[in-house]
Design a protein around this motif. Structure first.
Motif, short mmCIF file in Angstrom:
data_model
loop_
_atom_site.label_atom_id
_atom_site.label_comp_id
_atom_site.label_asym_id
_atom_site.label_seq_id
_atom_site.Cartn_x
_atom_site.Cartn_y
_atom_site.Cartn_z
N HIS B 64 0.84 -1.20 0.00
CA HIS B 64 0.00 0.00 0.00
C HIS B 64 0.87 1.25 0.00
CE1 HIS B 64 -3.61 -2.18 0.14
NE2 HIS B 64 -3.42 -2.72 1.35
N GLU B 65 0.37 2.29 -0.66
CA GLU B 65 1.15 3.50 -0.89
C GLU B 65 1.79 4.09 0.37
OE1 GLU B 65 -1.24 6.39 -2.82
OE2 GLU B 65 -1.49 5.13 -4.61
N ASP B 66 0.99 4.08 1.42
CA ASP B 66 1.48 4.75 2.63
C ASP B 66 2.38 3.84 3.47
OD1 ASP B 66 -0.52 3.03 3.17
OD2 ASP B 66 -1.44 4.22 4.76
N ALA B 67 2.76 2.70 2.93
CA ALA B 67 3.51 1.73 3.73
C ALA B 67 4.82 2.33 4.25
CB ALA B 67 3.79 0.48 2.92
N ALA B 68 5.06 2.06 5.51
CA ALA B 68 6.28 2.56 6.14
C ALA B 68 7.51 1.95 5.47
CB ALA B 68 6.27 2.23 7.63
N LEU B 69 7.33 0.75 4.94
CA LEU B 69 8.45 0.05 4.30
C LEU B 69 9.07 0.88 3.18
CD1 LEU B 69 10.07 -2.62 4.10
CD2 LEU B 69 8.37 -3.40 2.45
N ILE B 70 8.19 1.47 2.34
CA ILE B 70 8.68 2.25 1.19
C ILE B 70 9.48 3.46 1.66
CG2 ILE B 70 7.97 3.57 -0.86
CD1 ILE B 70 7.38 0.60 -1.12
N SER B 71 8.97 4.17 2.66
CA SER B 71 9.71 5.36 3.11
C SER B 71 11.03 4.98 3.78
CB SER B 71 8.84 6.23 4.02
OG SER B 71 8.34 5.47 5.08
N GLN B 75 14.76 6.14 2.65
CA GLN B 75 15.66 6.70 3.65
C GLN B 75 17.04 6.04 3.60
OE1 GLN B 75 13.85 6.76 7.54
NE2 GLN B 75 15.76 7.38 8.52
N VAL B 76 17.02 4.71 3.42
CA VAL B 76 18.30 3.99 3.36
C VAL B 76 19.07 4.38 2.10
CG1 VAL B 76 19.39 1.71 3.20
CG2 VAL B 76 17.45 2.07 4.75
N PHE B 77 18.36 4.52 0.98
CA PHE B 77 19.03 4.97 -0.26
C PHE B 77 19.66 6.34 -0.05
CE2 PHE B 77 16.64 1.91 -3.11
CZ PHE B 77 17.81 1.34 -3.64
N ARG B 78 18.93 7.23 0.63
CA ARG B 78 19.42 8.58 0.87
C ARG B 78 20.63 8.62 1.79
NH1 ARG B 78 14.25 10.22 1.58
NH2 ARG B 78 14.52 10.29 3.83
N ILE B 100 5.76 -7.55 10.65
CA ILE B 100 7.09 -8.09 10.37
C ILE B 100 8.18 -7.25 11.03
CG2 ILE B 100 6.60 -9.23 8.16
CD1 ILE B 100 7.50 -6.53 6.86
N ASP B 101 9.31 -7.91 11.24
CA ASP B 101 10.53 -7.20 11.60
C ASP B 101 11.32 -7.01 10.31
OD1 ASP B 101 9.78 -7.35 14.22
OD2 ASP B 101 11.05 -9.07 14.69
N VAL B 102 11.81 -5.80 10.07
CA VAL B 102 12.48 -5.50 8.81
C VAL B 102 13.89 -5.00 9.06
CG1 VAL B 102 12.46 -4.00 6.79
CG2 VAL B 102 10.32 -4.82 7.72
N GLN B 103 14.81 -5.45 8.23
CA GLN B 103 16.14 -4.84 8.23
C GLN B 103 16.45 -4.45 6.79
OE1 GLN B 103 18.90 -5.97 10.92
NE2 GLN B 103 20.31 -4.44 10.10
N ILE B 104 16.80 -3.19 6.59
CA ILE B 104 17.13 -2.73 5.24
C ILE B 104 18.59 -2.30 5.25
CG2 ILE B 104 16.55 -1.12 3.40
CD1 ILE B 104 13.79 -0.83 4.79
N THR B 105 19.38 -2.91 4.35
CA THR B 105 20.82 -2.71 4.39
C THR B 105 21.33 -2.31 3.00
OG1 THR B 105 20.82 -4.57 5.91
CG2 THR B 105 22.96 -3.78 5.21
N PRO B 106 22.09 -1.22 2.91
CA PRO B 106 22.69 -0.87 1.61
C PRO B 106 23.79 -1.86 1.23
CG PRO B 106 23.42 0.65 3.31
CD PRO B 106 22.47 -0.32 3.98
N SER B 112 23.21 1.34 -5.97
CA SER B 112 21.94 1.37 -6.68
C SER B 112 21.00 0.23 -6.26
CB SER B 112 22.17 1.32 -8.19
OG SER B 112 22.82 0.10 -8.51
N HIS B 113 21.49 -0.64 -5.39
CA HIS B 113 20.65 -1.72 -4.87
C HIS B 113 20.71 -1.77 -3.35
CE1 HIS B 113 21.18 -3.06 -9.03
NE2 HIS B 113 20.04 -3.72 -8.87
N LEU B 114 19.67 -2.34 -2.76
CA LEU B 114 19.79 -2.64 -1.33
C LEU B 114 19.05 -3.92 -0.99
CD1 LEU B 114 16.88 -1.62 -0.29
CD2 LEU B 114 18.02 0.56 0.05
N VAL B 115 19.39 -4.43 0.21
CA VAL B 115 18.86 -5.72 0.65
C VAL B 115 17.81 -5.49 1.74
CG1 VAL B 115 19.44 -7.95 1.69
CG2 VAL B 115 21.10 -6.77 0.22
N ILE B 116 16.65 -6.09 1.52
CA ILE B 116 15.61 -6.01 2.54
C ILE B 116 15.45 -7.41 3.13
CG2 ILE B 116 13.18 -5.46 3.00
CD1 ILE B 116 13.25 -4.05 0.19
N SER B 117 15.65 -7.52 4.43
CA SER B 117 15.35 -8.82 5.04
C SER B 117 14.14 -8.68 5.95
CB SER B 117 16.57 -9.37 5.79
OG SER B 117 17.09 -8.40 6.65
N LEU B 118 13.26 -9.65 5.82
CA LEU B 118 11.98 -9.61 6.52
C LEU B 118 11.82 -10.87 7.36
CD1 LEU B 118 9.82 -8.89 3.36
CD2 LEU B 118 10.50 -7.18 5.03
#
Lengths: 155, 377
Positions: B64-71, B75-78, B100-106, B112-118
């Motif tokens: 969904h658009e407002d998903a915290a995951l996307i923001s 943020q991690v890309f930035r 879910i528990d999420v870890q987002i790692t550059p 130009s890519h990053l890893v999302i672990s869920l």
């Protein structure tokens, strides 16, 4: 010794049971469902003993105890309550009630308490003498369930 | 892979892919446009979608658009720094809602890519379950307050009338009037226990030495219901004070120990009381941005018969019991008090080993850390 006993409880079955039990022992029992009646009788100087519920539709029984004690400090009052909390018991005693009986009570126990109360010629004159106050310490929640009381007693 | 070992470099790469597939953690790689570039088997399973489908998707369309995951991803890309978030809710047109528990790692060499672990959020799940248990207990509380009054009054009449009849009854009939009294007392006992739940005064809290509480509980237990049980205490002496109510915490652990001692009746009973400090457990409270830290863990472990698996989900609800003579209110009272403290209770049970773990907040002053941080990320 036959005594005149005033009973206030909004539950009819309780009034019936208490009336019969004490009547059989030769006491004269007058009962009502309203705090207002009890207050009228007491302020007219009626009664040797009061048995009242802590919760009545027109007034909190514990507040009534306080008012009665002001006008007739020597009149013994037995407070009954369906709320078995230590706080109610402590509060009743702090307000000068002679005894506190949790509902449902044992009829023999009620009779014992009544006989004790009316056999004391001059009830304790010091109203601030609250015998149950020491129970307040450390017993707030733990003492509330029968099982826990059992546990507590072993210490 | 920047290994200098030429040939084993190849092996490692093959190994890495196989390794990724066997990981229990869902792994997804996305590019800056949020197109999915790689998924592993756990990710397929978590999202309930095949890798073939996922690889053609853009994450933007998936959730969904407002998903915290996307923001968080943006943020991690930035910022180029990894972010972990616990108890995130995830939902989308094709994804069923879950926490879910999420870890987002550059990726270091590839910005130009990053890893999302869920990962399925076990803590958040327990939290939800815990909150639901609290609600159940509270509805019983409301009911109990009314019941206490409405049952005990007629019970006084019934019991009193039976005692009046008893005075003139024959010996044979006296047995019956006594039966009425005994059965009335049984009902009263039940109502008394239920009345415990109607206590809704706000919790009076302060610093509580949990070892003091456990010591008191052990003493109570050993002089009473747990005379034949061997107790072991494994305490972390550096533990800060719990932010709680001493009497109620005594009630919690007394009930747990009582429960344990009854479960070990058939074996040589052994109960281990254990405390520890867990630094990193941050819990998102559902419906709020607050993050609560529950660093103090108190475990009550027994070697008893265990709790049947079908009951472990519902054991904290009122009237659920494995005991033939239990009322099934003890553990739901525990759940209510723990919830009033903002804590969590967790149960792991198998025959021969049952552990109840209670996670509790530390007292702010004894601690030097902010317990509730409502800073937005």
């Amino acid at each position: 010794m036959a005594a005149k006993i005033l009973v206030a409880d909004d539950d009819r079955s309780i009034r019936t049971v208490i009336g019969r039990a004490l009547g059989r022992l030769g006491h004269h029992v007058r009962s009502t469902s309203r705090a207002r009646d009890l207050w009228n009788w007491v302020s007219n100087g009626e009664g040797d003993l009061v048995i009242t519920d802590a919760v009545m539709p027109d007034e909190n029984g514990l507040d009534l105890v306080l008012r009665i004690k002001k006008v007739r400090p020597n009149l013994p009052i037995i407070v009954m309550s369906a709320k078995t909390t230590f706080l109610t018991a402590i509060e009743a005693n702090q307000r000068g009630a002679y005894e506190y009986l949790p509902k449902p009570f044992d009829l023999n126990e009620l009779i014992n308490v009544v006989e004790r109360a009316i056999s004391i010629p001059q009830l304790k004159t010091n109203e601030n003498d609250a015998p149950l106050v020491e129970a307040e310490e450390n017993l707030t929640l733990i003492g509330r369930s029968p099982a826990m009381q059992e546990v507590y007693r072993v210490v | 892979m920047t290994s200098a070992l030429g040939r084993s470099d190849q092996d490692t790469q093959i190994g890495t892919k196989a390794l990724l597939e066997t990981l229990p953690v869902a792994v997804i790689v996305v590019n800056k446009a949020l197109q999915i570039r790689m998924v592993n088997a756990a990710a397929e399973q978590l999202l309930g979608l095949s890798a073939g489908f996922l690889m053609r998707q853009n994450l933007n369309d998936m959730v969904h658009e407002d998903a915290a995951l996307i923001s968080l991803i943006h943020q991690v890309f930035r910022q180029g720094q990894s972010i972990a978030e616990y108890g995130l809710s995830l939902a989308g047109p094709k994804i069923s809602p879950q926490r879910i528990d999420v870890q987002i790692t550059p990726i270091l060499e590839d910005d130009s890519h990053l890893v999302i672990s869920l990962q399925e959020c076990s803590m958040a799940r327990q939290m939800d379950r815990q909150l639901a248990q609290g609600r159940a207990a509270r509805s019983v509380a409301g009911l109990a307050a009314v019941l206490a009054h409405e049952i005990k009054n007629p019970l006084s009449g019934i019991r009193g009338a039976a005692q009046l009849l008893e005075q003139s009854a024959s010996d044979q009939d006296r047995e019956l009037t006594q039966l009425i009294c005994m059965e009335s007392d049984r009902i009263r006992n039940l109502v008394d226990r239920m009345e415990l739940f109607s206590d809704e005064r706000p919790l009076q809290r302060g610093p509580v030495n949990i070892h003091d509480v456990l010591g008191h509980v052990r003493k109570l237990a050993m002089t009473g219901f747990a005379k034949d049980i061997v107790f072991q205490e494994h305490y972390d002496p550096s533990l800060p004070s719990v932010f709680g109510n001493r009497d109620q915490l005594i009630q919690v652990f007394l009930n747990l120990v009582k429960n344990s001692s009854e479960a070990t009746r058939l074996s040589q009973g052994e109960i281990v009381l254990e405390t520890s400090y867990k630094h990193s457990v941050l819990i998102s409270v559902a419906g709020s941005r607050d993050r609560l830290q529950l660093p103090i863990v108190v475990a009550v472990r027994d070697n008893g018969s265990g709790i049947p698996e079908e009951l472990t989900q519902s054991i904290f609800e009122p009237f659920v019991t494995t005991k033939t003579r239990g009322t099934g209110l003890g553990l739901s009272l525990v759940a209510k008090i723990v919830e009033d403290h903002g804590g969590i209770i967790e149960l792991v049970s198998e025959p021969g080993q049952t552990v109840f773990s209670v996670f509790l907040p530390a007292h702010p002053r004894s601690h030097g850390e902010v317990l509730v941080d409502d800073l937005e990320r």
